[in-house]
Design a protein around this motif. Structure first.
Motif, mmCIF file in Angstrom:
data_model
loop_
_atom_site.group_PDB
_atom_site.id
_atom_site.type_symbol
_atom_site.label_atom_id
_atom_site.label_comp_id
_atom_site.label_asym_id
_atom_site.label_seq_id
_atom_site.Cartn_x
_atom_site.Cartn_y
_atom_site.Cartn_z
ATOM 1 N N ASP A 44 0.841 -1.191 0.000
ATOM 2 C CA ASP A 44 0.000 0.000 0.000
ATOM 3 C C ASP A 44 0.877 1.243 0.000
ATOM 4 O O ASP A 44 2.114 1.158 -0.055
ATOM 5 N N ASP A 45 0.231 2.400 0.078
ATOM 6 C CA ASP A 45 1.003 3.642 -0.021
ATOM 7 C C ASP A 45 1.853 3.924 1.202
ATOM 8 O O ASP A 45 2.668 4.846 1.198
ATOM 9 N N GLN A 103 -11.592 8.160 18.324
ATOM 10 C CA GLN A 103 -10.654 9.213 17.976
ATOM 11 C C GLN A 103 -10.040 8.992 16.584
ATOM 12 O O GLN A 103 -9.783 9.950 15.848
ATOM 13 N N PHE A 104 -9.808 7.736 16.231
ATOM 14 C CA PHE A 104 -9.117 7.437 14.954
ATOM 15 C C PHE A 104 -10.064 7.555 13.764
ATOM 16 O O PHE A 104 -9.614 7.826 12.645
ATOM 17 N N GLU A 105 -11.350 7.320 13.984
ATOM 18 C CA GLU A 105 -12.284 7.366 12.867
ATOM 19 C C GLU A 105 -12.264 8.741 12.206
ATOM 20 O O GLU A 105 -12.351 9.779 12.873
ATOM 21 N N GLY A 106 -12.063 8.750 10.922
ATOM 22 C CA GLY A 106 -12.002 10.008 10.187
ATOM 23 C C GLY A 106 -10.596 10.534 9.962
ATOM 24 O O GLY A 106 -10.400 11.457 9.148
ATOM 25 N N MET A 107 -9.603 9.998 10.679
ATOM 26 C CA MET A 107 -8.221 10.411 10.411
ATOM 27 C C MET A 107 -7.782 9.894 9.032
ATOM 28 O O MET A 107 -8.217 8.821 8.597
ATOM 29 N N PRO A 108 -6.915 10.625 8.325
ATOM 30 C CA PRO A 108 -6.436 10.134 7.009
ATOM 31 C C PRO A 108 -5.788 8.767 7.110
ATOM 32 O O PRO A 108 -5.913 7.938 6.207
ATOM 33 N N GLN A 109 -5.077 8.540 8.236
ATOM 34 C CA GLN A 109 -4.380 7.270 8.385
ATOM 35 C C GLN A 109 -5.331 6.095 8.575
ATOM 36 O O GLN A 109 -4.942 4.931 8.434
ATOM 37 N N ALA A 110 -6.610 6.385 8.886
ATOM 38 C CA ALA A 110 -7.580 5.311 9.096
ATOM 39 C C ALA A 110 -8.030 4.683 7.789
ATOM 40 O O ALA A 110 -8.665 3.617 7.797
ATOM 41 N N LYS A 111 -7.736 5.332 6.678
ATOM 42 C CA LYS A 111 -8.044 4.777 5.355
ATOM 43 C C LYS A 111 -9.531 4.463 5.190
ATOM 44 O O LYS A 111 -9.914 3.515 4.497
ATOM 45 N N GLY A 112 -10.389 5.234 5.869
ATOM 46 C CA GLY A 112 -11.830 5.064 5.708
ATOM 47 C C GLY A 112 -12.450 4.014 6.591
ATOM 48 O O GLY A 112 -13.678 3.805 6.547
ATOM 49 N N ASN A 131 -5.371 -3.532 10.896
ATOM 50 C CA ASN A 131 -4.274 -3.435 11.864
ATOM 51 C C ASN A 131 -3.311 -2.308 11.509
ATOM 52 O O ASN A 131 -2.911 -1.512 12.371
ATOM 53 N N GLU A 132 -2.912 -2.259 10.244
ATOM 54 C CA GLU A 132 -1.953 -1.241 9.824
ATOM 55 C C GLU A 132 -2.552 0.154 9.969
ATOM 56 O O GLU A 132 -1.863 1.109 10.341
ATOM 57 N N ALA A 133 -3.837 0.291 9.657
ATOM 58 C CA ALA A 133 -4.479 1.598 9.785
ATOM 59 C C ALA A 133 -4.514 2.037 11.250
ATOM 60 O O ALA A 133 -4.251 3.206 11.576
ATOM 61 N N PHE A 134 -4.852 1.092 12.162
ATOM 62 C CA PHE A 134 -4.887 1.438 13.583
ATOM 63 C C PHE A 134 -3.510 1.890 14.062
ATOM 64 O O PHE A 134 -3.386 2.910 14.758
ATOM 65 N N LEU A 135 -2.469 1.135 13.698
ATOM 66 C CA LEU A 135 -1.113 1.491 14.130
ATOM 67 C C LEU A 135 -0.678 2.821 13.543
ATOM 68 O O LEU A 135 -0.001 3.623 14.215
ATOM 69 N N ALA A 136 -1.059 3.092 12.294
ATOM 70 C CA ALA A 136 -0.679 4.372 11.684
ATOM 71 C C ALA A 136 -1.335 5.530 12.417
ATOM 72 O O ALA A 136 -0.714 6.582 12.653
ATOM 73 N N CYS A 137 -2.617 5.356 12.802
ATOM 74 C CA CYS A 137 -3.309 6.407 13.565
ATOM 75 C C CYS A 137 -2.657 6.599 14.934
ATOM 76 O O CYS A 137 -2.473 7.738 15.402
ATOM 77 N N GLY A 163 3.788 1.484 2.342
ATOM 78 C CA GLY A 163 4.861 0.506 2.232
ATOM 79 C C GLY A 163 4.567 -0.816 2.901
ATOM 80 O O GLY A 163 5.452 -1.660 3.046
ATOM 81 N N ASN A 164 3.313 -1.030 3.327
ATOM 82 C CA ASN A 164 2.938 -2.280 3.969
ATOM 83 C C ASN A 164 2.394 -3.259 2.935
ATOM 84 O O ASN A 164 1.838 -2.852 1.908
ATOM 85 N N ALA A 165 2.531 -4.562 3.231
ATOM 86 C CA ALA A 165 2.012 -5.602 2.355
ATOM 87 C C ALA A 165 0.785 -6.212 2.999
ATOM 88 O O ALA A 165 0.901 -7.103 3.847
ATOM 89 N N PRO A 166 -0.415 -5.761 2.628
ATOM 90 C CA PRO A 166 -1.629 -6.305 3.251
ATOM 91 C C PRO A 166 -1.768 -7.802 3.061
ATOM 92 O O PRO A 166 -2.295 -8.487 3.928
ATOM 93 N N ASP A 167 -1.323 -8.308 1.918
ATOM 94 C CA ASP A 167 -1.389 -9.746 1.645
ATOM 95 C C ASP A 167 0.017 -10.220 1.297
ATOM 96 O O ASP A 167 0.445 -10.138 0.152
ATOM 97 N N PRO A 168 0.782 -10.731 2.263
ATOM 98 C CA PRO A 168 2.182 -11.085 2.019
ATOM 99 C C PRO A 168 2.370 -12.247 1.063
ATOM 100 O O PRO A 168 3.477 -12.476 0.577
ATOM 101 N N ASP A 169 1.297 -12.977 0.759
ATOM 102 C CA ASP A 169 1.426 -14.090 -0.185
ATOM 103 C C ASP A 169 1.090 -13.685 -1.612
ATOM 104 O O ASP A 169 1.282 -14.466 -2.538
ATOM 105 N N ALA A 170 0.588 -12.501 -1.796
ATOM 106 C CA ALA A 170 0.240 -12.034 -3.139
ATOM 107 C C ALA A 170 1.499 -11.633 -3.903
ATOM 108 O O ALA A 170 2.495 -11.176 -3.318
ATOM 109 N N ARG A 171 1.467 -11.811 -5.210
ATOM 110 C CA ARG A 171 2.588 -11.424 -6.068
ATOM 111 C C ARG A 171 2.042 -10.739 -7.322
ATOM 112 O O ARG A 171 0.932 -11.040 -7.792
#
Length: 705
Positions: free
Chosen positions: A480-481, A571-580, A540-546, A483-491
């Motif tokens: 994703d933008d 608090q995190f809902e609506g933050m840009p890092q929450a990704k919607g 998970n990544e969105a929560f940690l980013a927030c 730098g995280n891999a949401p699906d580590p088995d995808a290629r």
């Protein structure tokens, strides 16, 4: 028989009572251009009537034993003496300088330069004197005649010494030399020969060949045409004076050199294709790897290029589609410089299981080669001057391909096979050209693997790799933008460059049970689980980013795990890092992260309220390994007790769903450029572990099996 008579007989001449006549050197046998008669004190007298140098003839008679060694009646010592001089004149015939030949018995001849003193005498030295070619008026006249008659410029013979030029002139040729032979050549002499065809006749020694090379390059740079002719049959250090050939023989050599057919490129006539069927494009792997070409595959170290390549070789060997795309059936060879035979065995077994192909079916169709730990795998090396040297390893590779009838070669990887500098374009170009030639030689295709650079480009080194190949593929784990891999088995396999297909198109597939498959090939229930895993990972990544964003804002911006004004999901809902993601999904992520030890609760002092409060913080490494981490949220979670493998790479993350079930084992990796990042590895509490707490599919020492 007198000396004169002996000389006449030796050269096939006629005796006329008191004198003899015979052919001048280089002339036909019927020529009688030289006369000889006996003189006083046992000497002989020569006369030449067609330009031959009588001194050269006399010297030749001495070499042939027809006359005694040089000696004159008035010589009382063997000291140095002048034996000839050669004048250099301008276009009007005015003498500019001369060279004087000085000889002494038992020593090498010497030359002295002299210029006119203006009073009929000579001054040693050539300072401030215009330099010209020997016999310059003749050359100038020949060039002028060519201009007036609109004819080709003259052919001029260039030799190292004046005597040699005089001999050629006696044969009716336009000849020249320079003062002091091979050491006297100057670049400005070349300008006088612009437009001329220059025949250089070097002496038969290293100095003579060096002179011919230097003069030839200067003359060509000045606009002349050069042919260097090594006279056949010359003795060591010999020259045109010693040559036994005639003017006719020399002309034959020159004609052959000048009239040699030009070497042309293999020209194709498009008109010859009229009415013919246009050949279709041929591929080793349709739209991805062209036939009779070398293709470059790059990607980060953890993407799985080696596995993909070995699996592609298997598909080509069996003539099966690969990732849903047709292949051209051929005997395939996969060469790796990094993996040993056991690793190839494990990998091939998993590939065959995934493809439904028994190992026995590959006999004679697929050949695996491990060069791991073997020295001197370089196909080419380069000299300090940049010249490419093809090594024995290339010849062994070619012979192996021909012997097995291979039509597809995969080379893993370029770092071991290319011993040049990838930032030097012509070295990369030469190597790629060699691989293209290899593809043509086997009437097949070559795939070679490489790494991207750390600046973010898909290839390392200069852009020469990109420019030289007609096809380049890039393989990666989608991120994703952040730098995280949401699906580590995808290629994803991207056509980074495709001269023969559309650029930018991609294939998507995934790692599954130690091989690559299309997602559509998975059972529906597994696809649903994968989708759920990807979503959980993204949450998970969105929560940690927030959380990181709020913590970076300092005191008073912390969030807590309990319902209230500071409740993290709210608090995190609506933050840009929450990704919607909404509150419910962020709460679900918080629960998972507590369970897996990625976050924890801490009690701190609220300075404004002057009371303690509970906040959420990211856990450090020690906390990841703790056995429990209670929090004050709506649920209480317990960390799992599994130990993570030692060599887990950063590109693979094990995600826990909200029921605590592992979503299968992610693809193992060997990070090739950087060390592993264990901070992103998460493990299930039960499913996916063996009885010892190790991940299924991993040995006790953390290695994949």
């Amino acid at each position: 028989m007198s000396a004169a008579q002996e000389i006449t007989r030796h050269y096939g001449g006629d005796w006329h009572g008191s004198y003899g006549t015979f052919p001048a050197p280089g002339h036909s046998k019927q020529d009688r251009g030289v006369s000889v008669k006996d003189g006083a004190n046992g000497d002989v007298v020569f006369n030449s009537f067609n330009g031959a140098d009588w001194r050269e003839i006399k010297d030749e008679c001495r070499r042939n034993g027809l006359l005694p060694e040089r000696q004159r009646a008035n010589d009382n010592c063997n000291g140095p003496r002048e034996t000839g001089h050669y004048e250099y004149v301008d276009a009007d015939g005015a003498v500019l300088y001369r060279t004087v030949r000085i000889e002494q018995v038992g020593k090498r001849k010497q030359f002295r330069a002299q210029r006119p003193d203006g009073r009929g005498g000579w001054i040693n030295g050539m300072s401030e004197v215009q330099r010209v070619l020997y016999r310059w008026p003749e050359i100038k006249a020949a060039i002028g005649k060519s201009v007036l008659t609109d004819m080709p410029f003259p052919t001029v013979y260039l030799v190292e010494g004046e005597r040699k030029a005089d001999k050629l002139a006696s044969w009716g040729l336009t000849a020249t030399a320079v003062a002091f032979g091979c050491k006297g050549w100057r670049k400005d002499y070349a300008e006088a020969l612009e437009g001329c065809t220059v025949i250089i006749l070097p002496d038969n020694d290293d100095e003579g060949r060096g002179f011919a090379d230097r003069a030839g390059k200067d003359i060509e740079a000045a606009g002349g045409t050069v042919r260097i002719i090594n006279l056949p049959g010359l003795p060591p250090k010999g020259d045109i004076i010693d040559w036994s050939g005639t003017a006719v023989d020399l002309q034959a050599l020159v004609d052959n050199a000048i009239n040699t057919p030009a070497k042309l490129l293999p020209l194709l006539d498009p008109a010859a294709w009229h009415g013919q069927e246009t050949p279709s494009r041929e591929w080793a792997w349709n739209d991805y790897i062209p036939h009779r070409q070398a293709t470059y595959l790059t990607g980060p170290g953890s993407a799985g290029k080696s596995l993909l390549t070995q699996q592609l070789c298997t598909a080509i060997a069996m003539g099966l589609p690969f990732m849903g795309v047709e292949t051209r059936r051929a005997v395939a060879i996969y060469v790796t410089c990094e993996d040993d035979a056991d690793e190839l065995h494990r990998r091939q077994k998993a590939i065959c299981d995934a493809m439904g192909v028994p190992l026995s079916a590959l006999s004679g169709k697929l050949h695996l080669v491990s060069l791991a730990g073997v020295a001197a795998n370089e196909l080419v090396t380069f000299t300090p001057e940049g010249k490419m040297i093809v090594g024995d390893a290339y010849r062994v590779l070619l012979d192996t391909a021909k012997t097995t009838g291979a039509g597809f070669l995969a080379l893993d990887n370029v770092a071991h096979l290319f011993a040049g500098n990838e930032n030097i374009r012509n070295q990369v170009a030469a190597f790629v050209s060699l691989l293209n030639g290899l593809a043509l030689e086997i009437d097949g295709s070559v795939l070679f693997l490489g790494h991207p650079n750390k600046a973010g480009q898909d290839f390392s080194g200069s852009t020469a790799w990109e420019n030289q190949v007609r096809s380049r593929l890039f393989m990666e784990v989608p991120k994703d933008d952040l730098g995280n891999a949401p699906d580590p088995d995808a290629r994803v396999l991207l056509r980074g460059k495709a001269n023969y297909a559309r650029n930018g198109e991609r294939l998507t597939f995934r790692w599954h049970k130690w091989a690559f498959i299309l997602e559509d090939e998975l059972p529906q229930d597994q696809r649903a689980e994968i989708a759920e895993t990807i979503l959980a990972n993204a949450e998970n990544e969105a929560f940690l980013a927030c959380l990181r964003a709020r913590m970076a804002q300092g005191d008073g911006r912390e969030v807590g795990p309990s319902s209230g004004p500071n409740y993290a999901p709210s608090q995190f809902e609506g933050m840009p890092q929450a990704k919607g993601f909404g509150r419910a999904k962020l709460k679900r992520a918080m629960d998972r992260l507590y369970q897996t030890g990625k976050i924890k609760s801490e009690t701190v002092m609220d300075r404004k309220a002057k009371r303690e409060k509970t906040i959420i913080v990211e856990a450090d490494e020690a906390s990841h390994n703790s056995h429990n981490a209670p929090h004050n949220g709506s649920t209480t979670q317990v960390h799992n007790t599994a130990q993570r493998p030692h060599n887990m790479g950063s590109a693979h993350t094990y995600i826990i769903n909200n029921m605590g079930a592992a979503q299968g084992s992610a693809a193992p990796s060997r990070e090739e450029e950087e060390g592993p990042d264990l901070s992103r590895v998460v493990f299930a509490a039960d499913d996916g572990l063996d009885t010892d707490g190790n991940i299924i599919g991993w040995d006790d020492d953390g290695r994949a099996h």
